[in-house]
Design a protein around this motif. Structure first.
Motif, PDB file in Angstrom:
ATOM      1  N   LEU A   1       0.823  -1.207   0.000  1.00  0.00           N
ATOM      2  CA  LEU A   1       0.000   0.000   0.000  1.00  0.00           C
ATOM      3  C   LEU A   1       0.862   1.264   0.000  1.00  0.00           C
ATOM      4  O   LEU A   1       0.527   2.261  -0.644  1.00  0.00           O
ATOM      5  N   ILE A   2       1.964   1.222   0.722  1.00  0.00           N
ATOM      6  CA  ILE A   2       2.878   2.366   0.732  1.00  0.00           C
ATOM      7  C   ILE A   2       3.439   2.596  -0.671  1.00  0.00           C
ATOM      8  O   ILE A   2       3.570   3.741  -1.134  1.00  0.00           O
ATOM      9  N   ALA A   3       3.749   1.521  -1.370  1.00  0.00           N
ATOM     10  CA  ALA A   3       4.260   1.650  -2.734  1.00  0.00           C
ATOM     11  C   ALA A   3       3.220   2.291  -3.651  1.00  0.00           C
ATOM     12  O   ALA A   3       3.542   3.140  -4.492  1.00  0.00           O
ATOM     13  N   VAL A   4       1.958   1.914  -3.489  1.00  0.00           N
ATOM     14  CA  VAL A   4       0.892   2.532  -4.278  1.00  0.00           C
ATOM     15  C   VAL A   4       0.824   4.020  -3.989  1.00  0.00           C
ATOM     16  O   VAL A   4       0.729   4.855  -4.900  1.00  0.00           O
ATOM     17  N   ARG A   5       0.889   4.369  -2.715  1.00  0.00           N
ATOM     18  CA  ARG A   5       0.822   5.779  -2.327  1.00  0.00           C
ATOM     19  C   ARG A   5       1.989   6.568  -2.913  1.00  0.00           C
ATOM     20  O   ARG A   5       1.806   7.659  -3.475  1.00  0.00           O
ATOM     21  N   ASP A   6       3.174   6.026  -2.823  1.00  0.00           N
ATOM     22  CA  ASP A   6       4.359   6.775  -3.224  1.00  0.00           C
ATOM     23  C   ASP A   6       4.548   6.817  -4.733  1.00  0.00           C
ATOM     24  O   ASP A   6       5.164   7.762  -5.265  1.00  0.00           O
ATOM     25  N   GLU A   7       4.037   5.821  -5.431  1.00  0.00           N
ATOM     26  CA  GLU A   7       4.257   5.752  -6.870  1.00  0.00           C
ATOM     27  C   GLU A   7       3.057   6.231  -7.685  1.00  0.00           C
ATOM     28  O   GLU A   7       3.208   6.597  -8.848  1.00  0.00           O
ATOM     29  N   GLN A   8       1.852   6.194  -7.072  1.00  0.00           N
ATOM     30  CA  GLN A   8       0.641   6.565  -7.794  1.00  0.00           C
ATOM     31  C   GLN A   8      -0.258   7.386  -6.868  1.00  0.00           C
ATOM     32  O   GLN A   8      -1.270   6.885  -6.368  1.00  0.00           O
ATOM     33  N   GLU A   9       0.104   8.622  -6.625  1.00  0.00           N
ATOM     34  CA  GLU A   9      -0.560   9.452  -5.628  1.00  0.00           C
ATOM     35  C   GLU A   9      -2.052   9.616  -5.890  1.00  0.00           C
ATOM     36  O   GLU A   9      -2.832   9.849  -4.961  1.00  0.00           O
ATOM     37  N   ASP A  10      -2.448   9.519  -7.167  1.00  0.00           N
ATOM     38  CA  ASP A  10      -3.857   9.721  -7.470  1.00  0.00           C
ATOM     39  C   ASP A  10      -4.721   8.555  -7.006  1.00  0.00           C
ATOM     40  O   ASP A  10      -5.945   8.659  -6.956  1.00  0.00           O
ATOM     41  N   ARG A  11      -4.119   7.430  -6.658  1.00  0.00           N
ATOM     42  CA  ARG A  11      -4.882   6.250  -6.232  1.00  0.00           C
ATOM     43  C   ARG A  11      -5.034   6.170  -4.722  1.00  0.00           C
ATOM     44  O   ARG A  11      -5.938   5.505  -4.224  1.00  0.00           O
ATOM     45  N   LEU A  12      -4.155   6.818  -3.966  1.00  0.00           N
ATOM     46  CA  LEU A  12      -4.185   6.695  -2.509  1.00  0.00           C
ATOM     47  C   LEU A  12      -3.490   7.885  -1.881  1.00  0.00           C
ATOM     48  O   LEU A  12      -2.298   8.111  -2.110  1.00  0.00           O
ATOM     49  N   SER A  13      -4.227   8.649  -1.075  1.00  0.00           N
ATOM     50  CA  SER A  13      -3.623   9.784  -0.381  1.00  0.00           C
ATOM     51  C   SER A  13      -2.946   9.304   0.898  1.00  0.00           C
ATOM     52  O   SER A  13      -3.149   8.176   1.353  1.00  0.00           O
ATOM     53  N   GLU A  14      -2.155  10.173   1.501  1.00  0.00           N
ATOM     54  CA  GLU A  14      -1.472   9.801   2.743  1.00  0.00           C
ATOM     55  C   GLU A  14      -2.477   9.530   3.856  1.00  0.00           C
ATOM     56  O   GLU A  14      -2.322   8.591   4.644  1.00  0.00           O
ATOM     57  N   SER A  15      -3.517  10.354   3.946  1.00  0.00           N
ATOM     58  CA  SER A  15      -4.546  10.135   4.965  1.00  0.00           C
ATOM     59  C   SER A  15      -5.298   8.832   4.719  1.00  0.00           C
ATOM     60  O   SER A  15      -5.629   8.098   5.662  1.00  0.00           O
ATOM     61  N   GLU A  16      -5.559   8.517   3.454  1.00  0.00           N
ATOM     62  CA  GLU A  16      -6.238   7.258   3.135  1.00  0.00           C
ATOM     63  C   GLU A  16      -5.351   6.067   3.470  1.00  0.00           C
ATOM     64  O   GLU A  16      -5.836   5.038   3.952  1.00  0.00           O
ATOM     65  N   LEU A  17      -4.062   6.181   3.213  1.00  0.00           N
ATOM     66  CA  LEU A  17      -3.118   5.120   3.585  1.00  0.00           C
ATOM     67  C   LEU A  17      -3.163   4.868   5.089  1.00  0.00           C
ATOM     68  O   LEU A  17      -3.230   3.720   5.546  1.00  0.00           O
ATOM     69  N   PHE A  18      -3.139   5.941   5.849  1.00  0.00           N
ATOM     70  CA  PHE A  18      -3.198   5.830   7.305  1.00  0.00           C
ATOM     71  C   PHE A  18      -4.489   5.154   7.765  1.00  0.00           C
ATOM     72  O   PHE A  18      -4.462   4.214   8.570  1.00  0.00           O
ATOM     73  N   MET A  19      -5.637   5.621   7.256  1.00  0.00           N
ATOM     74  CA  MET A  19      -6.905   5.050   7.674  1.00  0.00           C
ATOM     75  C   MET A  19      -7.061   3.607   7.215  1.00  0.00           C
ATOM     76  O   MET A  19      -7.675   2.790   7.898  1.00  0.00           O
ATOM     77  N   MET A  20      -6.502   3.264   6.057  1.00  0.00           N
ATOM     78  CA  MET A  20      -6.539   1.885   5.586  1.00  0.00           C
ATOM     79  C   MET A  20      -5.769   0.979   6.551  1.00  0.00           C
ATOM     80  O   MET A  20      -6.229  -0.111   6.905  1.00  0.00           O
ATOM     81  N   ALA A  21      -4.611   1.433   6.983  1.00  0.00           N
ATOM     82  CA  ALA A  21      -3.815   0.640   7.923  1.00  0.00           C
ATOM     83  C   ALA A  21      -4.565   0.433   9.231  1.00  0.00           C
ATOM     84  O   ALA A  21      -4.619  -0.684   9.770  1.00  0.00           O
ATOM     85  N   ILE A  22      -5.163   1.506   9.769  1.00  0.00           N
ATOM     86  CA  ILE A  22      -5.935   1.403  11.007  1.00  0.00           C
ATOM     87  C   ILE A  22      -7.106   0.439  10.836  1.00  0.00           C
ATOM     88  O   ILE A  22      -7.344  -0.454  11.660  1.00  0.00           O
ATOM     89  N   SER A  23      -7.854   0.606   9.742  1.00  0.00           N
ATOM     90  CA  SER A  23      -9.048  -0.209   9.526  1.00  0.00           C
ATOM     91  C   SER A  23      -8.706  -1.681   9.397  1.00  0.00           C
ATOM     92  O   SER A  23      -9.389  -2.543   9.959  1.00  0.00           O
ATOM     93  N   LEU A  24      -7.651  -1.994   8.641  1.00  0.00           N
ATOM     94  CA  LEU A  24      -7.273  -3.390   8.451  1.00  0.00           C
ATOM     95  C   LEU A  24      -6.742  -4.008   9.734  1.00  0.00           C
ATOM     96  O   LEU A  24      -7.020  -5.169  10.042  1.00  0.00           O
ATOM     97  N   LEU A  25      -5.996  -3.230  10.497  1.00  0.00           N
ATOM     98  CA  LEU A  25      -5.459  -3.727  11.762  1.00  0.00           C
ATOM     99  C   LEU A  25      -6.572  -4.086  12.741  1.00  0.00           C
ATOM    100  O   LEU A  25      -6.640  -5.204  13.258  1.00  0.00           O
TER     101      LEU A  25
END
Length: 394
Positions: free
Chosen positions: A208-232
């Motif tokens: 997911l971090i790779a998606v965020r860093d390589e394709q910003e239009d697919r995942l924002s930093e805040s969305e990355l954070f919330m995705m990690a929290i939700s999955l955990l």
């Protein structure tokens, strides 16, 4: 909406941990869609029939709704960055992680899940009795599975569970502790993402971090954070609760031995355990426009409470709905929801539950409850309800 003191207060009291509140049955028979006063003092519609609850879950004229009150410290703005939102945001985010939670991927993980379950069962055998099955087995199994999937270091898992348990158990009385636990978990996930960003790995969080860093239009930093929290959190809490509820029912009904005698009964038994889940009592949806549900007019902006427990005990859908029947078929329960928000981790949860009860049945043919089932303590949490612990012996 105005508060009406003559309306039933929801959630209803549960006099028996093995039974749903009797109000569901009474309302379903007479006023299946009724107004209730919630614990926050506001008014909402309450649906009690299977067909109405399933309809609300699948009707896109209803949208997700996280209420305030005890949940307010999460921040309404943050939920807009999570999976708990309307399309197209929901569709985009779900697509990013769906491949990690397919039925095929869950089956590929089954040998490792079995290994974890067997290891926990061995540790239980060497422990003093009686012991709490939830603490020794029910929680460690899904925490280990989701932690390995996401790449959470083993030394961090105990603290992660402590934080999540604190904020999931939040009530008005424990609001300060819940807010602090949420803040601490936030800070941990920020550090975790930073650490993983500076290294390499093949876990889901690295992907997911790779998606965020390589394709910003697919995942924002805040969305990355919330995705990690939700999955955990979502990846372990409800599955752990299902193990506790399942063990409680299987042992109370003396049916754990049946799974050992005939392993083919494990899968349908898990479906019945899922039907018995008491979670999501305050799950709700908000009407985006005027909608008719169960013969009543729900106005735009009004909320509808959709307790899955009520749907899964509807005699119009399930014969002898209060019975615990490990051979029940068909069993079209709504434990994982329905529609576009159907639980992302359903396939993995099924594998975990199947391996959990298979391991317990094989290792402990003489296991029994150490106290009467009616005396087991009960806990109401943000995501679900279930036993505080499951004391067992053998």
């Amino acid at each position: 909406m105005a508060n009406h003191p003559d309306q039933p207060a929801f959630p209803f009291r549960r006099p028996n941990p093995l039974r749903p509140p009797g109000e569901f049955e009474r309302l379903r028979a007479h006023t299946p869609m009724t107004r209730v006063t919630t614990r926050l003092g506001d008014t909402s519609w309450l649906a009690t029939r299977y067909e109405d609850i399933r309809s609300v879950l699948s009707d896109q004229r209803f949208g997700p709704h996280l209420h305030g009150g005890a949940m307010g410290w999460v921040g309404e703005a943050r939920t807009g960055d999570s999976l708990f939102q309307d399309p197209p945001g929901h569709t985009r985010l779900r697509r990013l992680v769906s491949s990690a939670f397919t039925a095929r991927r869950a089956e590929e993980m089954r040998p490792r899940v079995r290994e974890i379950a067997d290891s926990l069962a061995r540790a239980m055998r060497d422990a003093p009795r009686p012991l709490d099955l939830a603490a020794w087995f029910g929680y460690p199994l899904p925490i280990t599975v989701i932690s390995e999937l996401l790449g959470i270091p083993q030394e961090d898992r105990k603290q992660f569970r402590a934080w999540s348990d604190t904020f999931l158990a939040v009530s008005d009385e424990t609001l300060a502790a819940a807010a602090q636990a949420w803040s601490d978990l936030n800070a941990y996930v920020v550090r975790l993402i930073a650490d993983k960003r500076s290294g390499t790995g093949d876990d889901l969080l690295h992907a997911l971090i790779a998606v965020r860093d390589e394709q910003e239009d697919r995942l924002s930093e805040s969305e990355l954070f919330m995705m990690a929290i939700s999955l955990l959190v979502g990846g372990y809490a409800t599955t752990a609760n299902a193990i506790g509820i399942g063990a409680l029912h299987l042992l109370h009904n003396g049916q754990l031995g049946a799974l050992r005698a005939d392993p083919s009964r494990v899968a349908p038994a898990v479906e019945e355990v899922l039907r018995q889940q008491a979670g999501g009592g305050e799950m709700r949806r908000v009407a985006r426009e005027d909608v008719e549900v169960g013969g009543v007019a729900v106005k735009a902006g009004e909320t509808v409470l959709i307790p899955l427990e009520a749907a899964n005990r509807d005699p119009g859908q399930f014969a002898d709905p209060l019975a615990f029947d490990i051979g029940r078929a068909p069993n079209p329960h709504l434990a994982f929801g329905h529609g576009i928000h159907f639980c992302l981790g359903a396939a993995l949860a099924r594998v975990e539950l199947q391996e959990a009860f298979a391991a317990l049945a094989d290792a402990f043919p003489g296991m029994r409850l150490a106290v009467p089932a009616e005396e087991v303590g009960w806990s109401v949490r943000l995501l679900d309800e279930g036993p505080k612990g499951v004391p067992v012996t053998w």
